[in-house]
Design a protein around this motif. Sequence first.
Motif, PDB file in Angstrom:
ATOM      1  N   GLY A  25      15.206  42.204  71.977  1.00 35.06           N
ATOM      2  CA  GLY A  25      16.168  40.944  72.538  1.00 35.06           C
ATOM      3  C   GLY A  25      16.346  40.971  74.064  1.00 35.06           C
ATOM      4  N   ILE A  26      16.794  42.133  74.577  1.00 36.00           N
ATOM      5  CA  ILE A  26      17.070  42.219  75.675  1.00 36.00           C
ATOM      6  C   ILE A  26      15.617  42.101  76.767  1.00 36.00           C
ATOM      7  N   GLU A  27      14.683  42.911  75.869  1.00 35.59           N
ATOM      8  CA  GLU A  27      13.366  42.753  76.392  1.00 35.59           C
ATOM      9  C   GLU A  27      12.618  41.233  76.680  1.00 35.59           C
ATOM     10  N   ASN A  31      12.354  39.529  80.450  1.00 31.63           N
ATOM     11  CA  ASN A  31      10.696  39.109  80.582  1.00 31.63           C
ATOM     12  C   ASN A  31      10.462  37.857  80.886  1.00 31.63           C
ATOM     13  N   LYS A  32      11.426  37.040  80.440  1.00 31.51           N
ATOM     14  CA  LYS A  32      11.527  35.181  80.498  1.00 31.51           C
ATOM     15  C   LYS A  32      12.079  35.044  82.270  1.00 31.51           C
ATOM     16  N   LEU A  33      12.628  36.240  82.688  1.00 27.90           N
ATOM     17  CA  LEU A  33      12.901  35.846  84.121  1.00 27.90           C
ATOM     18  C   LEU A  33      11.804  35.654  85.136  1.00 27.90           C
ATOM     19  N   ASN A 476       1.788  43.500  80.730  1.00 29.26           N
ATOM     20  CA  ASN A 476       3.021  42.467  80.802  1.00 29.26           C
ATOM     21  C   ASN A 476       4.406  43.096  80.977  1.00 29.26           C
ATOM     22  N   THR A 477       4.365  44.551  81.447  1.00 26.26           N
ATOM     23  CA  THR A 477       5.554  45.000  81.729  1.00 26.26           C
ATOM     24  C   THR A 477       6.571  44.329  82.796  1.00 26.26           C
ATOM     25  N   GLY A 478       7.742  43.933  82.455  1.00 25.97           N
ATOM     26  CA  GLY A 478       8.761  43.193  83.459  1.00 25.97           C
ATOM     27  C   GLY A 478      10.011  43.731  83.544  1.00 25.97           C
ATOM     28  N   ILE A 479      10.814  43.211  84.191  1.00 22.79           N
ATOM     29  CA  ILE A 479      12.185  43.856  84.463  1.00 22.79           C
ATOM     30  C   ILE A 479      12.656  44.037  83.031  1.00 22.79           C
ATOM     31  N   THR A 481      11.512  44.647  80.333  1.00 22.48           N
ATOM     32  CA  THR A 481      10.935  45.760  79.578  1.00 22.48           C
ATOM     33  C   THR A 481      11.433  47.019  79.935  1.00 22.48           C
ATOM     34  N   LEU A 482      11.609  47.144  81.155  1.00 22.61           N
ATOM     35  CA  LEU A 482      12.185  48.591  81.889  1.00 22.61           C
ATOM     36  C   LEU A 482      13.557  48.577  81.624  1.00 22.61           C
TER      37      LEU A 482
END
Length: 522
Positions: A25-27, A31-33, A476-479, A481-482
């Motif tokens: 859920g956090i990811e 990643n929608k940001l 597709n790694t985003g903030i 994801t990390l």
Amino acid sequence: MSQESQTGQQNTDYGSGVLARFLNGIERVGNKLPDPAIIFLMAMILIWFLSWIFSSFSFDAIDPRTGQGIVVHNLLNGDSMAGFLAGMVKTFTGFAPLGVVLVAMLGVGVAEHSGYINAGLKLMLKRTPQALLTPSIILIAIVSHTATDAGYVLVIPLAGVIFYAMGRHPLAGIAAAFAGVSGGFSANFIPSGIDPLLQSFTQSAAQIIDPEIAINPLNNWYFTSASSLFIVLLGWYITDKIIEPRLKQSPVDGDTQSLPSFSEITGKERRAFFVASAVMIAGLVLLYLAASPADSPLRSPNGELSDFKAPLMQSIVPLIFLLFWIPGAVFGFMVGTFKSSKDMIDAMSKSMSSMAYYIVMAFFCALFIAAFAQSNLGALLAIEGAEVLKALALPSAVTIVGIIFLTAFVNLFVGSASAKWALLGPIFVPMLMQLGISPDLTQAAYRVGDSGSNIITPLMPYFPLVVVYCQKYVKNTGIGTLIALMLPYSIAFLIGWTLFLLGYWALGIDLGLQASYVYPAK
């Protein structure tokens, strides 16, 4: 059911449980940001407006760096905006992580494209047991603190390559190394420049109460050494039992064709590797001989090598460049990957092209961090939080826990360890001295809190770089994801390391040289 199947089933359970759903859920939200570069731009604009609003208020909090009342500076007035435009180029080019990354990557690019790093990894993988790969990576990441920011530009990307070569998920390797480099920032059994830096702030804060007190620069050395083993074990468990099972749902779809091939090393490569490595070792020996004399120009004015003012410590990044560029060039010409000097320059150009996205993010990140510092909002947040904790007048052990978690919270906004301690130390150290707690223990608590949240804040200058490393394997790694990847480490490190400090304290084990738990020292 076989043991292997049982292990796989357990891993799947970890990957599909409540924790995994929470992290997923956090990811998804993260990643929608917008793109990280745009987030930094939007954050900078938000800081502008907040500075305009809060600049009209007066605050009772005293800035310990100046002795004056804290003042929020309006960044939207004419002078500030003119200064912003006039200083934009300097702000970008003066962004410390940018120079560190680009200069180091020039040397690393030669070593990588010549095949030198590839050959070294082949030899290492033949000798490293699969079961000990994760703790080895975390331990190397922790030790890399000694060379300032070397871990970010060397250990983290190499960890991804090594895990991928071993048939494991590369993002798990990157996460483990990032956890060691940044989440375990205060865990190290080798003294480094951060020790005397923090000690200087601790001593000046303690002298508010006791003008004659002297703090040893290695007053936390035993604790940070013991913490190294604790962080390695905790990070090992989290990586293998939580992070990697969850990553099974993230297929590797990046440009893996550009990664080194790990076929059997040839005799020619083996000979070239050892010759190139011998050249590098000879360079290190020369460096040692140059730094050994007490009057060496590589030492600080007070004769120290580990002091941040020492030319040696300020030369770490150029030394990384040379210690990869020289053996990389030797290896390349010996095995034939470099036919001329142009091939070597082409290798450096390729390494720079891979940094293009990071450079764009660094531009907006530099502008945001500069605006946040100029506004004084970070200082206000730190000081007000410390004053609230002080006013609560909690028991000593609870206050220590409060310092750890308040520091971790402030760290989400103010990344520099020394800048935070310059703000918080003059409040926490005298306050706890009056409760009978030594400056040594207060500093140890600060160091725990300063490390745990490093790995989950996009405002940490190297965070965008780690996103770029991940995108090499998972496009597709985003903030989000990390952050989701690193959150289990952050939570475990903060809680586990806090309990470790409390247990260490309860057992009365020495914190470091000439350190004590109580004030005045017995």
